[in-house]
Design an enzyme around this catalytic site. Sequence first.
Site, PDB file in Angstrom:
ATOM      1  N   ASN A 164      38.164  51.962  12.424  1.00  0.00           N
ATOM      2  CA  ASN A 164      36.826  52.557  12.498  1.00  0.00           C
ATOM      3  C   ASN A 164      37.032  54.051  12.784  1.00  0.00           C
ATOM      4  O   ASN A 164      37.234  54.452  13.926  1.00  0.00           O
ATOM      5  CB  ASN A 164      36.058  51.839  13.627  1.00  0.00           C
ATOM      6  CG  ASN A 164      34.622  52.307  13.771  1.00  0.00           C
ATOM      7  OD1 ASN A 164      34.234  53.349  13.258  1.00  0.00           O
ATOM      8  ND2 ASN A 164      33.833  51.532  14.503  1.00  0.00           N
ATOM      9  N   ARG A 201      35.581  50.739   8.362  1.00  0.00           N
ATOM     10  CA  ARG A 201      34.139  50.966   8.490  1.00  0.00           C
ATOM     11  C   ARG A 201      33.804  52.215   7.678  1.00  0.00           C
ATOM     12  O   ARG A 201      34.401  53.274   7.896  1.00  0.00           O
ATOM     13  CB  ARG A 201      33.756  51.209   9.945  1.00  0.00           C
ATOM     14  CG  ARG A 201      32.293  51.612  10.070  1.00  0.00           C
ATOM     15  CD  ARG A 201      31.940  52.098  11.437  1.00  0.00           C
ATOM     16  NE  ARG A 201      30.534  52.453  11.479  1.00  0.00           N
ATOM     17  CZ  ARG A 201      30.033  53.388  12.264  1.00  0.00           C
ATOM     18  NH1 ARG A 201      30.817  54.053  13.082  1.00  0.00           N
ATOM     19  NH2 ARG A 201      28.747  53.657  12.239  1.00  0.00           N
ATOM     20  N   HIS A 259      24.487  51.741  10.804  1.00  0.00           N
ATOM     21  CA  HIS A 259      24.903  50.850  11.893  1.00  0.00           C
ATOM     22  C   HIS A 259      24.623  49.394  11.521  1.00  0.00           C
ATOM     23  O   HIS A 259      24.453  48.537  12.393  1.00  0.00           O
ATOM     24  CB  HIS A 259      24.161  51.145  13.218  1.00  0.00           C
ATOM     25  CG  HIS A 259      24.433  52.478  13.809  1.00  0.00           C
ATOM     26  ND1 HIS A 259      23.423  53.330  14.206  1.00  0.00           N
ATOM     27  CD2 HIS A 259      25.592  53.129  14.098  1.00  0.00           C
ATOM     28  CE1 HIS A 259      23.948  54.435  14.709  1.00  0.00           C
ATOM     29  NE2 HIS A 259      25.272  54.350  14.637  1.00  0.00           N
ATOM     30  N   GLY A 292      24.551  54.552  20.569  1.00  0.00           N
ATOM     31  CA  GLY A 292      25.917  55.052  20.788  1.00  0.00           C
ATOM     32  C   GLY A 292      25.845  56.563  20.709  1.00  0.00           C
ATOM     33  O   GLY A 292      24.904  57.174  21.220  1.00  0.00           O
ATOM     34  N   ASN A 293      26.824  57.171  20.046  1.00  0.00           N
ATOM     35  CA  ASN A 293      26.688  58.602  19.748  1.00  0.00           C
ATOM     36  C   ASN A 293      25.557  58.777  18.755  1.00  0.00           C
ATOM     37  O   ASN A 293      24.681  59.614  18.907  1.00  0.00           O
ATOM     38  CB  ASN A 293      27.973  59.121  19.129  1.00  0.00           C
ATOM     39  CG  ASN A 293      28.864  59.709  20.173  1.00  0.00           C
ATOM     40  OD1 ASN A 293      28.381  60.406  21.057  1.00  0.00           O
ATOM     41  ND2 ASN A 293      30.137  59.425  20.077  1.00  0.00           N
ATOM     42  N   GLY A 294      25.610  57.961  17.687  1.00  0.00           N
ATOM     43  CA  GLY A 294      24.480  57.852  16.773  1.00  0.00           C
ATOM     44  C   GLY A 294      23.595  56.728  17.281  1.00  0.00           C
ATOM     45  O   GLY A 294      24.081  55.781  17.895  1.00  0.00           O
ATOM     46  N   ARG A 304      22.507  64.753  17.369  1.00  0.00           N
ATOM     47  CA  ARG A 304      21.584  64.816  16.228  1.00  0.00           C
ATOM     48  C   ARG A 304      20.138  64.779  16.701  1.00  0.00           C
ATOM     49  O   ARG A 304      19.811  64.051  17.634  1.00  0.00           O
ATOM     50  CB  ARG A 304      21.854  63.645  15.269  1.00  0.00           C
ATOM     51  CG  ARG A 304      23.094  63.832  14.424  1.00  0.00           C
ATOM     52  CD  ARG A 304      23.503  62.548  13.714  1.00  0.00           C
ATOM     53  NE  ARG A 304      24.609  61.893  14.379  1.00  0.00           N
ATOM     54  CZ  ARG A 304      25.064  60.680  14.110  1.00  0.00           C
ATOM     55  NH1 ARG A 304      24.489  59.960  13.153  1.00  0.00           N
ATOM     56  NH2 ARG A 304      26.083  60.164  14.765  1.00  0.00           N
ATOM     57  N   ASP A 351      27.144  63.516  26.050  1.00  0.00           N
ATOM     58  CA  ASP A 351      27.479  62.226  26.660  1.00  0.00           C
ATOM     59  C   ASP A 351      26.458  61.921  27.753  1.00  0.00           C
ATOM     60  O   ASP A 351      26.236  62.731  28.659  1.00  0.00           O
ATOM     61  CB  ASP A 351      28.895  62.295  27.243  1.00  0.00           C
ATOM     62  CG  ASP A 351      29.403  60.933  27.665  1.00  0.00           C
ATOM     63  OD1 ASP A 351      28.727  60.258  28.469  1.00  0.00           O
ATOM     64  OD2 ASP A 351      30.478  60.547  27.185  1.00  0.00           O
ATOM     65  N   GLY A 392      27.463  51.942  23.248  1.00  0.00           N
ATOM     66  CA  GLY A 392      27.856  52.620  24.491  1.00  0.00           C
ATOM     67  C   GLY A 392      26.729  52.863  25.481  1.00  0.00           C
ATOM     68  O   GLY A 392      26.827  52.490  26.652  1.00  0.00           O
ATOM     69  N   GLU A 450      31.695  45.862  16.110  1.00  0.00           N
ATOM     70  CA  GLU A 450      31.729  46.172  14.676  1.00  0.00           C
ATOM     71  C   GLU A 450      33.069  45.771  14.075  1.00  0.00           C
ATOM     72  O   GLU A 450      33.131  45.293  12.946  1.00  0.00           O
ATOM     73  CB  GLU A 450      31.502  47.682  14.467  1.00  0.00           C
ATOM     74  CG  GLU A 450      30.072  48.113  14.738  1.00  0.00           C
ATOM     75  CD  GLU A 450      29.928  49.626  14.934  1.00  0.00           C
ATOM     76  OE1 GLU A 450      30.591  50.191  15.813  1.00  0.00           O
ATOM     77  OE2 GLU A 450      29.140  50.238  14.191  1.00  0.00           O
TER      78      GLU A 450
HETATM   79  N1  LIG Z   1      28.750  53.912  31.566  1.00  0.00           N
HETATM   80  C1  LIG Z   1      28.024  54.590  30.688  1.00  0.00           C
HETATM   81  N2  LIG Z   1      26.791  55.034  31.011  1.00  0.00           N
HETATM   82  C2  LIG Z   1      26.043  55.724  30.134  1.00  0.00           C
HETATM   83  N3  LIG Z   1      26.450  56.006  28.896  1.00  0.00           N
HETATM   84  C3  LIG Z   1      27.645  55.576  28.521  1.00  0.00           C
HETATM   85  C4  LIG Z   1      28.496  54.834  29.371  1.00  0.00           C
HETATM   86  N4  LIG Z   1      29.630  54.530  28.691  1.00  0.00           N
HETATM   87  C5  LIG Z   1      29.477  55.080  27.464  1.00  0.00           C
HETATM   88  N5  LIG Z   1      28.287  55.701  27.366  1.00  0.00           N
HETATM   89  C6  LIG Z   1      27.739  56.425  26.219  1.00  0.00           C
HETATM   90  O1  LIG Z   1      28.148  55.804  25.032  1.00  0.00           O
HETATM   91  C7  LIG Z   1      28.376  56.817  24.039  1.00  0.00           C
HETATM   92  C8  LIG Z   1      29.374  56.321  23.041  1.00  0.00           C
HETATM   93  O2  LIG Z   1      28.940  55.084  22.554  1.00  0.00           O
HETATM   94  P1  LIG Z   1      29.725  54.358  21.385  1.00  0.00           P
HETATM   95  O3  LIG Z   1      28.959  53.147  21.041  1.00  0.00           O
HETATM   96  O4  LIG Z   1      31.153  54.201  21.775  1.00  0.00           O
HETATM   97  O5  LIG Z   1      29.529  55.464  20.273  1.00  0.00           O
HETATM   98  P2  LIG Z   1      30.294  55.779  18.935  1.00  0.00           P
HETATM   99  O6  LIG Z   1      30.752  54.464  18.384  1.00  0.00           O
HETATM  100  O7  LIG Z   1      29.221  56.412  18.115  1.00  0.00           O
HETATM  101  O8  LIG Z   1      31.405  56.712  19.297  1.00  0.00           O
HETATM  102  C9  LIG Z   1      28.882  58.007  24.828  1.00  0.00           C
HETATM  103  O9  LIG Z   1      28.558  59.196  24.198  1.00  0.00           O
HETATM  104  C10 LIG Z   1      28.171  57.858  26.152  1.00  0.00           C
HETATM  105  O10 LIG Z   1      27.013  58.673  26.122  1.00  0.00           O
HETATM  106  C1  LIG Z   2      25.987  55.959  11.486  1.00  0.00           C
HETATM  107  C2  LIG Z   2      26.323  56.561  12.798  1.00  0.00           C
HETATM  108  O1  LIG Z   2      25.545  57.327  13.319  1.00  0.00           O
HETATM  109  O2  LIG Z   2      27.494  56.197  13.362  1.00  0.00           O
HETATM  110  P1  LIG Z   2      28.032  56.631  14.809  1.00  0.00           P
HETATM  111  O3  LIG Z   2      27.044  56.138  15.798  1.00  0.00           O
HETATM  112  O4  LIG Z   2      29.370  55.917  14.927  1.00  0.00           O
HETATM  113  O5  LIG Z   2      28.132  58.117  14.823  1.00  0.00           O
HETATM  114 MG   LIG Z   3      29.712  53.378  17.015  1.00  0.00          MG
END
Ligand SMILES: Nc1ncnc2c1ncn2[C@@H]1O[C@H](COP(=O)(O)OP(=O)(O)O)[C@@H](O)[C@H]1O
Ligand SMILES: CC(=O)OP(=O)(O)O
Ligand SMILES: [Mg+2]
Length: 400
Positions: free
Chosen positions: A7, A94, A183, A211-213, A242, A283, A331, A385
């Site tokens: 991924n 992915r 997603h 998550g980030n997205g 974003r 974050d 996340g 995922e």
């Molecule tokens: N304990 C936590 N409390 C709040 N937010 C968290 C925690 N752990 C992770 N995160 C959030 O999760 C985000 C990442 O989520 P994730 O699903 O791994 O994203 P991605 O797959 O897009 O990288 C981080 O940017 C952070 O903001």
């Molecule tokens: C589609 C997308 O936003 O993916 P990610 O959350 O991994 O950035």
């Molecule tokens: Mg993700």
Amino acid sequence: MNILVVNSGSSSIKYQFFRMPSTTPVCTGMVDRIGLETSTINYKAQINGEEHAVSLSMEIADHEAALKEVNTLLMDAKVGVISNPAEIDIVGHRIVHGGEFFTTTTVITSEVKEKLKQTFQLAPLHNPSAFLGIEVAGKIFDRATQIGVFDTAFFQTLPAEAYRYAIPTAYYKDYNIRVYGFHGTSHKYVSAQAAAYLNKSYSRIITVHLGNGCSISAIKNGKAIDTSMGFGPLEGLIMGTRSGSIDPTIVFYLVNQLGYDIEQVSNLLNKRSGMLGLTGFSDMRDVRARIQEGDAEAKLAYDMYAYRIKKYIGAYAAALNGVDAIVFTAGVGENDALVRKLVCSDLQYLGVDFDEEKNGLAAKGIREISSGDSAVKVLIIPTNEELEIANQCYEMSADR
Ligand SMILES: Nc1ncnc2c1ncn2[C@@H]1O[C@H](COP(=O)(O)OP(=O)(O)O)[C@@H](O)[C@H]1O
Ligand SMILES: CC(=O)OP(=O)(O)O
Ligand SMILES: [Mg+2]
């Protein structure tokens, strides 16, 4: 069947290795901060029932170097799980945007790669790095079949009233401008888990992937009927960097009044907006720390983030003619109790009886955070995922 799932993000690679049909990963890990001063590699393997964990810090210039390090760990004499890259049968990738070309899980050929290049503009934060991951994995695991699993595939079931934009029809017919949704692998995985947990044959589920997205989907009887991300992964919810939905008039203003070129606009909305633009931090852990220090802007950003989600929940409850469950994942969704509380407060009108105490408990696995008699169940379901991708690759290899 040995399946390595990759991924690739813009600055990270998450990976899991499965010996299918077993769905318990043999090893899992992540390479983070690729291209920055010090990168980190985490690796965890299960060998004869024992867990071996490795955590390294080093300079990793690019995705090629990162996957090479992963391969070195996979083959390590002490913590490794293979002795030769040729033992990998399938590398599952992915891929965020399938564009008009890919509607289902696809074996990657040189023709597929050419089409993928045409999708870079549609998901500039994601598809170029996925492509790099494919190129590098092709070199290292040159005997493996490479398979792409697309975020967009799960949204093929959207009805036209949800996927069309109200611009002249020719733009849809000639240029495929429509909602694609993203997603999907995660929304599919957690909605199936929720339906199994609820044990309901008829179900109306709203899945909230933060998550980030970030994106949110309305799912009826296992099929997506609407989702918040659109033509690209920028529409909808407020995200880490974003903006989510904004009035396109802002774009005209930036270009016509402030002299922005289109690259600058894209950079602003994709990389400098969202929580980062509002608070200086993408974050949520950093943003929450600012709230605790009394930062009013950080508090407002949290309120805006949650309010946007709440509005979509109302919209999707209408689209689904009611809701059986709301599922938080990824996340932020899995870890951030404050976001969940802000979203779920004042949803009594929908039949949500939110349990703040359960919401505040840190635990693993599927958790219910609504009261026992809440008409609408609110659940936390960890997404996976990589497992969903491995399953799809395995199914595909059985069909071939
Ligand atoms: N304990 C936590 N409390 C709040 N937010 C968290 C925690 N752990 C992770 N995160 C959030 O999760 C985000 C990442 O989520 P994730 O699903 O791994 O994203 P991605 O797959 O897009 O990288 C981080 O940017 C952070 O903001
Ligand atoms: C589609 C997308 O936003 O993916 P990610 O959350 O991994 O950035
Ligand atoms: Mg993700």
